[in-house]
Write a protein that holds these residues in place. Sequence first.
Motif, mmCIF file in Angstrom:
data_model
loop_
_atom_site.group_PDB
_atom_site.id
_atom_site.type_symbol
_atom_site.label_atom_id
_atom_site.label_comp_id
_atom_site.label_asym_id
_atom_site.label_seq_id
_atom_site.Cartn_x
_atom_site.Cartn_y
_atom_site.Cartn_z
ATOM 1 N N PRO A 83 -3.197 -2.069 10.620
ATOM 2 C CA PRO A 83 -2.053 -1.502 9.901
ATOM 3 C C PRO A 83 -1.449 -2.437 8.856
ATOM 4 N N MET A 84 -1.530 -3.736 9.086
ATOM 5 C CA MET A 84 -0.986 -4.674 8.110
ATOM 6 C C MET A 84 -1.742 -4.627 6.785
ATOM 7 N N ASP A 85 -2.975 -4.095 6.815
ATOM 8 C CA ASP A 85 -3.738 -3.954 5.574
ATOM 9 C C ASP A 85 -3.097 -2.945 4.625
ATOM 10 N N LEU A 86 -2.192 -2.117 5.141
ATOM 11 C CA LEU A 86 -1.497 -1.152 4.288
ATOM 12 C C LEU A 86 -0.588 -1.837 3.274
ATOM 13 N N ILE A 87 -0.154 -3.041 3.586
ATOM 14 C CA ILE A 87 0.757 -3.760 2.697
ATOM 15 C C ILE A 87 -0.015 -4.220 1.462
ATOM 16 N N GLY A 88 0.408 -3.752 0.315
ATOM 17 C CA GLY A 88 -0.220 -4.156 -0.931
ATOM 18 C C GLY A 88 -1.551 -3.501 -1.219
ATOM 19 N N LEU A 89 -1.952 -2.521 -0.405
ATOM 20 C CA LEU A 89 -3.293 -1.949 -0.546
ATOM 21 C C LEU A 89 -3.435 -1.059 -1.765
ATOM 22 N N PHE A 90 -2.382 -0.360 -2.160
ATOM 23 C CA PHE A 90 -2.531 0.754 -3.088
ATOM 24 C C PHE A 90 -2.209 0.398 -4.538
ATOM 25 N N ASP A 91 -2.480 -0.840 -4.928
ATOM 26 C CA ASP A 91 -2.272 -1.245 -6.316
ATOM 27 C C ASP A 91 -3.104 -0.391 -7.270
ATOM 28 N N THR A 92 -4.306 0.015 -6.830
ATOM 29 C CA THR A 92 -5.165 0.855 -7.671
ATOM 30 C C THR A 92 -4.494 2.187 -7.965
ATOM 31 N N VAL A 93 -3.894 2.788 -6.939
ATOM 32 C CA VAL A 93 -3.224 4.071 -7.117
ATOM 33 C C VAL A 93 -2.044 3.922 -8.063
ATOM 34 N N ILE A 94 -1.254 2.881 -7.871
ATOM 35 C CA ILE A 94 -0.087 2.658 -8.720
ATOM 36 C C ILE A 94 -0.518 2.433 -10.166
ATOM 37 N N THR A 139 2.793 6.328 25.230
ATOM 38 C CA THR A 139 2.578 6.349 23.785
ATOM 39 C C THR A 139 3.302 5.185 23.119
ATOM 40 N N LEU A 140 2.599 4.504 22.212
ATOM 41 C CA LEU A 140 3.147 3.333 21.534
ATOM 42 C C LEU A 140 2.906 3.423 20.033
ATOM 43 N N VAL A 141 3.771 2.769 19.272
ATOM 44 C CA VAL A 141 3.533 2.581 17.841
ATOM 45 C C VAL A 141 2.538 1.432 17.692
ATOM 46 N N TYR A 142 1.517 1.633 16.874
ATOM 47 C CA TYR A 142 0.534 0.569 16.671
ATOM 48 C C TYR A 142 1.204 -0.668 16.065
ATOM 49 N N GLY A 143 0.767 -1.833 16.528
ATOM 50 C CA GLY A 143 1.280 -3.077 15.988
ATOM 51 C C GLY A 143 1.026 -3.184 14.494
ATOM 52 N N GLY A 144 2.042 -3.576 13.745
ATOM 53 C CA GLY A 144 1.927 -3.707 12.300
ATOM 54 C C GLY A 144 2.391 -2.484 11.535
ATOM 55 N N VAL A 145 2.494 -1.337 12.206
ATOM 56 C CA VAL A 145 2.900 -0.107 11.517
ATOM 57 C C VAL A 145 4.325 -0.226 10.982
ATOM 58 N N ARG A 146 5.248 -0.703 11.797
ATOM 59 C CA ARG A 146 6.639 -0.802 11.334
ATOM 60 C C ARG A 146 6.751 -1.747 10.135
ATOM 61 N N ASP A 147 6.018 -2.851 10.170
ATOM 62 C CA ASP A 147 6.057 -3.784 9.045
ATOM 63 C C ASP A 147 5.555 -3.119 7.770
ATOM 64 N N ALA A 148 4.475 -2.353 7.889
ATOM 65 C CA ALA A 148 3.932 -1.663 6.717
ATOM 66 C C ALA A 148 4.910 -0.618 6.186
ATOM 67 N N LEU A 149 5.548 0.118 7.082
ATOM 68 C CA LEU A 149 6.517 1.129 6.655
ATOM 69 C C LEU A 149 7.718 0.485 5.978
ATOM 70 N N GLU A 150 8.175 -0.630 6.516
ATOM 71 C CA GLU A 150 9.287 -1.348 5.891
ATOM 72 C C GLU A 150 8.904 -1.824 4.490
ATOM 73 N N HIS A 151 7.660 -2.261 4.349
ATOM 74 C CA HIS A 151 7.191 -2.737 3.044
ATOM 75 C C HIS A 151 7.263 -1.635 1.998
ATOM 76 N N TRP A 152 6.880 -0.408 2.365
ATOM 77 C CA TRP A 152 6.746 0.667 1.388
ATOM 78 C C TRP A 152 7.980 1.548 1.252
ATOM 79 N N ARG A 153 8.941 1.443 2.146
ATOM 80 C CA ARG A 153 10.009 2.445 2.180
ATOM 81 C C ARG A 153 10.861 2.462 0.910
ATOM 82 N N ARG A 154 10.966 1.358 0.196
ATOM 83 C CA ARG A 154 11.795 1.319 -1.013
ATOM 84 C C ARG A 154 11.016 1.670 -2.275
ATOM 85 N N SER A 155 9.692 1.610 -2.209
ATOM 86 C CA SER A 155 8.906 1.820 -3.426
ATOM 87 C C SER A 155 7.998 3.039 -3.367
#
Length: 223
Positions: free
Chosen positions: A206-217, A85-101
């Motif tokens: 997974p990198m598409d998660l970064i900056g994706l949810f501007d509409t929701v915000i 079992t592996l973490v998908y590439g890019g997942v950690r970067d996306a989580l780091e991006h969102w963890r503070r906001s």
Amino acid sequence: MKNLGLIFDLDGTLIDSGPDLVTAVNLTLTELGLAPLASNDVSRYLGHGPGRLIRDVMGPGHEDLAERAFPIFNRHYTEHLVEGTLVYGGVRDALEHWRRSAFMGVVTNKEQGWTDELLRQLALAAYFDPVLGHGALPEHKPAPGPLLACARRWGLPPRSCVMIGDSEVDIHAGRAAGMWTCGVTWGNRSAAQIEALAPDFVIHDPMDLIGLFDTVISVTEQA
């Protein structure tokens, strides 16, 4: 101040657990005297929890073996939980991006004990609160209960939250909870299957998660 909640499925969204699930399923089938299955034949049954998985892979005519199969599968999967079992590439970067906001949680139909152990061993546990696996609450996906429990914990309305997952179970649960839905195509369903569910967002990396949810915000800030 955090005004966004991101709820992640586990298998097929954050992690690729397919190899170890296939191993456990086929060891179970072999122990019961049945033929093993190809990886793709196991993957298409994932997403509904281990009980449903075992019933599905047993196939018609073997319903009587399902009850015997559950403890056998549990033993094999526990023994092989994090071998392939592996973490998908890019997942950690996306989580780091969102963890503070954004608040982030996990809602999965995988058993709670396995979920907690996987997140711990794969060094993902610190990103999420709450983590709700199968058995944590009376309801499980596609029922909306666990998703709404996340929103309540964060003090957010459902429309400030996004359910992110790789199967119909996730999209149906998010829709039932009144949340935004995001389908991912790198998991256990094809891009065509995800797009046919018509989630609010469809992403292919997974990198598409970064900056994706501007509409929701934006919607949240206007509310």
